[in-house]
Design a protein around this motif. Sequence first.
Motif, PDB file in Angstrom:
ATOM      1  N   GLY A   1     -44.700  10.960  57.837  1.00 13.06           N
ATOM      2  CA  GLY A   1     -45.246   9.934  56.947  1.00 13.06           C
ATOM      3  C   GLY A   1     -46.381   9.185  57.619  1.00 13.06           C
ATOM      4  N   ASP A   2     -46.429   7.896  57.380  1.00 13.84           N
ATOM      5  CA  ASP A   2     -47.506   7.054  57.898  1.00 13.84           C
ATOM      6  C   ASP A   2     -47.410   6.854  59.404  1.00 13.84           C
ATOM      7  N   LEU A   3     -48.567   6.905  60.055  1.00 13.88           N
ATOM      8  CA  LEU A   3     -48.707   6.536  61.460  1.00 13.88           C
ATOM      9  C   LEU A   3     -49.785   5.472  61.490  1.00 13.88           C
ATOM     10  N   GLU A   4     -49.380   4.241  61.832  1.00 12.64           N
ATOM     11  CA  GLU A   4     -50.301   3.115  61.796  1.00 12.64           C
ATOM     12  C   GLU A   4     -50.478   2.532  63.186  1.00 12.64           C
ATOM     13  N   PHE A   5     -51.659   1.957  63.403  1.00 10.19           N
ATOM     14  CA  PHE A   5     -51.986   1.287  64.653  1.00 10.19           C
ATOM     15  C   PHE A   5     -52.367  -0.145  64.313  1.00 10.19           C
ATOM     16  N   ALA A   6     -51.702  -1.118  64.942  1.00 15.05           N
ATOM     17  CA  ALA A   6     -51.935  -2.535  64.663  1.00 15.05           C
ATOM     18  C   ALA A   6     -52.301  -3.258  65.950  1.00 15.05           C
ATOM     19  N   ALA A   7     -53.585  -3.596  66.083  1.00 18.44           N
ATOM     20  CA  ALA A   7     -54.065  -4.275  67.294  1.00 18.44           C
ATOM     21  C   ALA A   7     -53.695  -5.752  67.270  1.00 18.44           C
ATOM     22  N   GLY A   8     -53.572  -6.313  68.476  1.00 15.28           N
ATOM     23  CA  GLY A   8     -53.358  -7.748  68.586  1.00 15.28           C
ATOM     24  C   GLY A   8     -52.219  -8.163  69.495  1.00 15.28           C
ATOM     25  N   ALA A   9     -51.220  -7.331  69.646  1.00 14.01           N
ATOM     26  CA  ALA A   9     -50.081  -7.695  70.490  1.00 14.01           C
ATOM     27  C   ALA A   9     -50.447  -7.535  71.963  1.00 14.01           C
ATOM     28  N   ASP A  10     -49.762  -8.298  72.829  1.00 15.82           N
ATOM     29  CA  ASP A  10     -49.995  -8.205  74.272  1.00 15.82           C
ATOM     30  C   ASP A  10     -49.360  -6.962  74.879  1.00 15.82           C
ATOM     31  N   GLN A  11     -48.236  -6.537  74.301  1.00 12.91           N
ATOM     32  CA  GLN A  11     -47.521  -5.363  74.792  1.00 12.91           C
ATOM     33  C   GLN A  11     -47.506  -4.299  73.709  1.00 12.91           C
ATOM     34  N   ILE A  12     -47.393  -3.073  74.145  1.00 10.52           N
ATOM     35  CA  ILE A  12     -47.282  -1.975  73.188  1.00 10.52           C
ATOM     36  C   ILE A  12     -45.857  -1.938  72.658  1.00 10.52           C
ATOM     37  N   SER A  13     -45.735  -1.851  71.337  1.00 10.35           N
ATOM     38  CA  SER A  13     -44.419  -1.730  70.722  1.00 10.35           C
ATOM     39  C   SER A  13     -44.508  -0.725  69.582  1.00 10.35           C
ATOM     40  N   VAL A  14     -43.372  -0.164  69.247  1.00 11.09           N
ATOM     41  CA  VAL A  14     -43.319   0.852  68.185  1.00 11.09           C
ATOM     42  C   VAL A  14     -42.208   0.495  67.221  1.00 11.09           C
TER      43      VAL A  14
END
Length: 92
Positions: free
Chosen positions: A71-84
Amino acid sequence: VRETTSPGEGRPARSADLSRRRRAPRRGAKSRAQVKMRTEVDRAVISGPAESLARLETIARDLRAVGRITGDLEFAAGADQISVEVVLAPQA
């Protein structure tokens, strides 16, 4: 399911390093849900620093294949740490 990883120790992360770190949360989500690693993912949202996400976007096709993200694979910038955040496909 939401998982977070800490950024590297002051060194820029390479795409391969980032990819490896992205597999761990997906696997953790599947383990906690007690489903097979082959279970498809309906939606995955990767959040983190823009620089890290830019590198991951270059290997989005590989992330989809390895993570079985159908399905969807989204990238959301702005966080200090990488999370999924992962939404697993319904089981038959």
